[in-house]
Design an enzyme around this catalytic site. Sequence first.
Site, PDB file in Angstrom:
ATOM      1  N   CYS A 112       0.796  -1.092  -0.022  1.00 38.33           N
ATOM      2  CA  CYS A 112       0.070   0.161  -0.052  1.00 38.33           C
ATOM      3  C   CYS A 112       0.781   1.076   0.196  1.00 38.33           C
ATOM      4  CB  CYS A 112      -0.900   0.022   1.198  1.00 38.33           C
ATOM      5  SG  CYS A 112      -2.006   1.429   1.443  1.00 38.33           S
ATOM      6  N   CYS A 115       0.413   3.150   3.617  1.00 41.62           N
ATOM      7  CA  CYS A 115       0.909   2.866   4.834  1.00 41.62           C
ATOM      8  C   CYS A 115       1.870   1.824   4.802  1.00 41.62           C
ATOM      9  CB  CYS A 115      -0.362   2.321   5.621  1.00 41.62           C
ATOM     10  SG  CYS A 115      -0.927   0.852   5.122  1.00 41.62           S
ATOM     11  N   CYS A 160      -7.176  -1.163   1.628  1.00 48.18           N
ATOM     12  CA  CYS A 160      -6.444  -1.822   2.329  1.00 48.18           C
ATOM     13  C   CYS A 160      -6.706  -1.768   3.803  1.00 48.18           C
ATOM     14  CB  CYS A 160      -4.985  -0.601   2.548  1.00 48.18           C
ATOM     15  SG  CYS A 160      -3.850  -1.427   3.508  1.00 48.18           S
ATOM     16  N   CYS A 163      -5.233   0.372   6.448  1.00 46.54           N
ATOM     17  CA  CYS A 163      -5.449   1.923   6.501  1.00 46.54           C
ATOM     18  C   CYS A 163      -6.726   2.483   6.040  1.00 46.54           C
ATOM     19  CB  CYS A 163      -4.018   2.727   6.072  1.00 46.54           C
ATOM     20  SG  CYS A 163      -4.018   2.627   4.139  1.00 46.54           S
ATOM     21  N   CYS A 184      -8.792  -5.128  -9.667  1.00 43.72           N
ATOM     22  CA  CYS A 184      -8.337  -4.195 -10.691  1.00 43.72           C
ATOM     23  C   CYS A 184      -7.832  -2.734  -9.996  1.00 43.72           C
ATOM     24  CB  CYS A 184      -9.662  -3.642 -11.422  1.00 43.72           C
ATOM     25  SG  CYS A 184      -9.273  -2.361 -12.677  1.00 43.72           S
TER      26      CYS A 184
END
Length: 218
Positions: A112, A115, A160, A163, A184
Amino acid sequence: MWKVLRRSRSLFRVARSISSAPQRPTRLPARPSRQPIADHPSQVTRAIQVLTLLHLTRTMATAPTVQLSPEEWKAKLTKEEYHVLREKGTERAGSGEYDKFYPKKDEGYFACRGCGEPLYSAEAKFNSGCGWPAFDKCYTGAVKTNVDTSFGMRRVEIVCAACDGHLGHVFEGEHMTPTNERHCVNSVSVKFVKGALDKPESKVGPVGVGGPSICTIQ
């Protein structure tokens, strides 16, 4: 006549003796003691307690561990990153950094961008031809889903789990890979990190249901 008077006097004496005798109080049967309501909750109360516990458990399991204010996210991310990750924007198709990027297995992983939480392995990425990076599975527990009804459509958003950063959407039933899932993902939502990472992977499904789900082992 005299016999009647004598009988009346006798009855009077008996009545007076009864009225003057000490009377014993009448004892009513003792009422059973009642336990406090809290000791014996009704079925409705128990049901509420169970539902509350389930809600708290579910909330704790899906709550993000990284929580920043909008000002803190703006200071951490670029304008485009903030728009996609925090405002659920979408980058233009075919313009992403990782759209045509296919690293070798064990060469690295995708994390991510907000984070740094590992999300996808290099092996999970495949060419779907959709114009955005596509993955067919994620690291177990790394991705959550939410129902997205924006633009008059019903899609399944992926974020995510650490976060709540917006990644994109997940689709099922296209039969492009053995997992039958296509994540996607916006390139700007992730970053490629070199180095092998040994973590279990799984589908995020089932997708298309009414409530949130989390990437779990199938």
